[in-house]
Design a protein around this motif. Structure first.
Motif, short mmCIF file in Angstrom:
data_model
loop_
_atom_site.label_atom_id
_atom_site.label_comp_id
_atom_site.label_asym_id
_atom_site.label_seq_id
_atom_site.Cartn_x
_atom_site.Cartn_y
_atom_site.Cartn_z
N LYS A 1 -5.34 -0.45 8.20
CA LYS A 1 -6.53 0.62 8.03
C LYS A 1 -4.98 1.66 8.74
O LYS A 1 -5.00 3.14 8.52
N HIS B 1 0.85 7.62 6.24
CA HIS B 1 0.16 8.03 4.94
C HIS B 1 -0.22 9.47 5.33
O HIS B 1 -1.44 10.07 5.13
N VAL C 1 1.05 -0.85 0.02
CA VAL C 1 0.03 -0.25 -0.13
C VAL C 1 0.49 1.08 -0.26
O VAL C 1 1.49 1.55 1.08
N GLY D 1 -0.80 7.59 -0.49
CA GLY D 1 -2.06 7.42 -1.38
C GLY D 1 -2.93 6.59 -2.32
O GLY D 1 -3.80 7.78 -2.76
N ASP D 2 -2.21 5.61 -1.35
CA ASP D 2 -3.19 4.50 -2.42
C ASP D 2 -4.69 4.67 -1.90
O ASP D 2 -4.54 4.95 -0.10
N ASP D 3 -5.50 3.71 -2.26
CA ASP D 3 -6.86 3.97 -1.64
C ASP D 3 -6.84 2.53 -0.47
O ASP D 3 -6.20 1.59 -1.04
N TYR D 4 -6.78 2.10 1.11
CA TYR D 4 -6.70 1.08 1.67
C TYR D 4 -7.97 1.39 2.45
O TYR D 4 -7.49 0.46 3.43
N SER D 5 -9.22 1.64 1.77
CA SER D 5 -10.19 1.01 2.68
C SER D 5 -10.74 0.03 2.83
O SER D 5 -11.70 -0.23 3.64
N GLN D 6 -9.91 -0.60 1.75
CA GLN D 6 -10.76 -2.44 2.15
C GLN D 6 -9.60 -3.05 2.68
O GLN D 6 -9.67 -4.50 2.50
N GLU D 7 -8.31 -2.19 3.32
CA GLU D 7 -8.10 -2.69 3.98
C GLU D 7 -8.46 -4.01 5.30
O GLU D 7 -9.27 -3.52 5.90
N CYS E 1 -1.54 2.57 8.19
CA CYS E 1 -1.70 3.88 6.79
C CYS E 1 -1.81 5.02 7.31
O CYS E 1 -1.36 6.21 6.68
N GLN F 1 -0.13 13.67 4.76
CA GLN F 1 0.37 14.52 3.46
C GLN F 1 1.53 14.42 2.64
O GLN F 1 2.04 14.74 1.92
#
Length: 80
Positions: free
Chosen positions: A58, A65, A44, A47-53, A61, A67
């Motif tokens: 989560k 992660h 991951v 900037g990647d979408d980690y909503s399904q992790e 991240c 800014q």
């Protein structure tokens, strides 16, 4: 003879550039004893979408992660 499949995130590593490496273990159990297993890895990036992790991924991240990290990671990609 009862077979069971278990899938679990068993290792989470944070790399210096902010990438989060995730290892998932899939185990096949027979009467509670592992008879087969396999590992899968994925990354991951900032900037990647980690909503399904996994919930633990989560949380890591969300903390890592920022800014600033996302901007630095994208700038490093642009330079290469």
């Amino acid at each position: 003879m009862a077979l069971e499949k278990q899938i679990v995130v068993d290792k989470i590593e944070v790399i210096e550039n902010g990438c989060v490496q995730v290892r998932t273990k899939t185990a096949i159990l027979e009467d509670g004893q592992q008879i087969s297993g396999a590992f899968r890895r994925h990354v991951v990036a900032p900037g990647d979408d980690y909503s399904q992790e996994d919930a633990r991924v989560k949380a890591i991240c969300a903390a890592i992660h920022t800014q600033t990290v996302v901007d630095a990671y994208k700038a490093a990609l642009d330079r290469s």
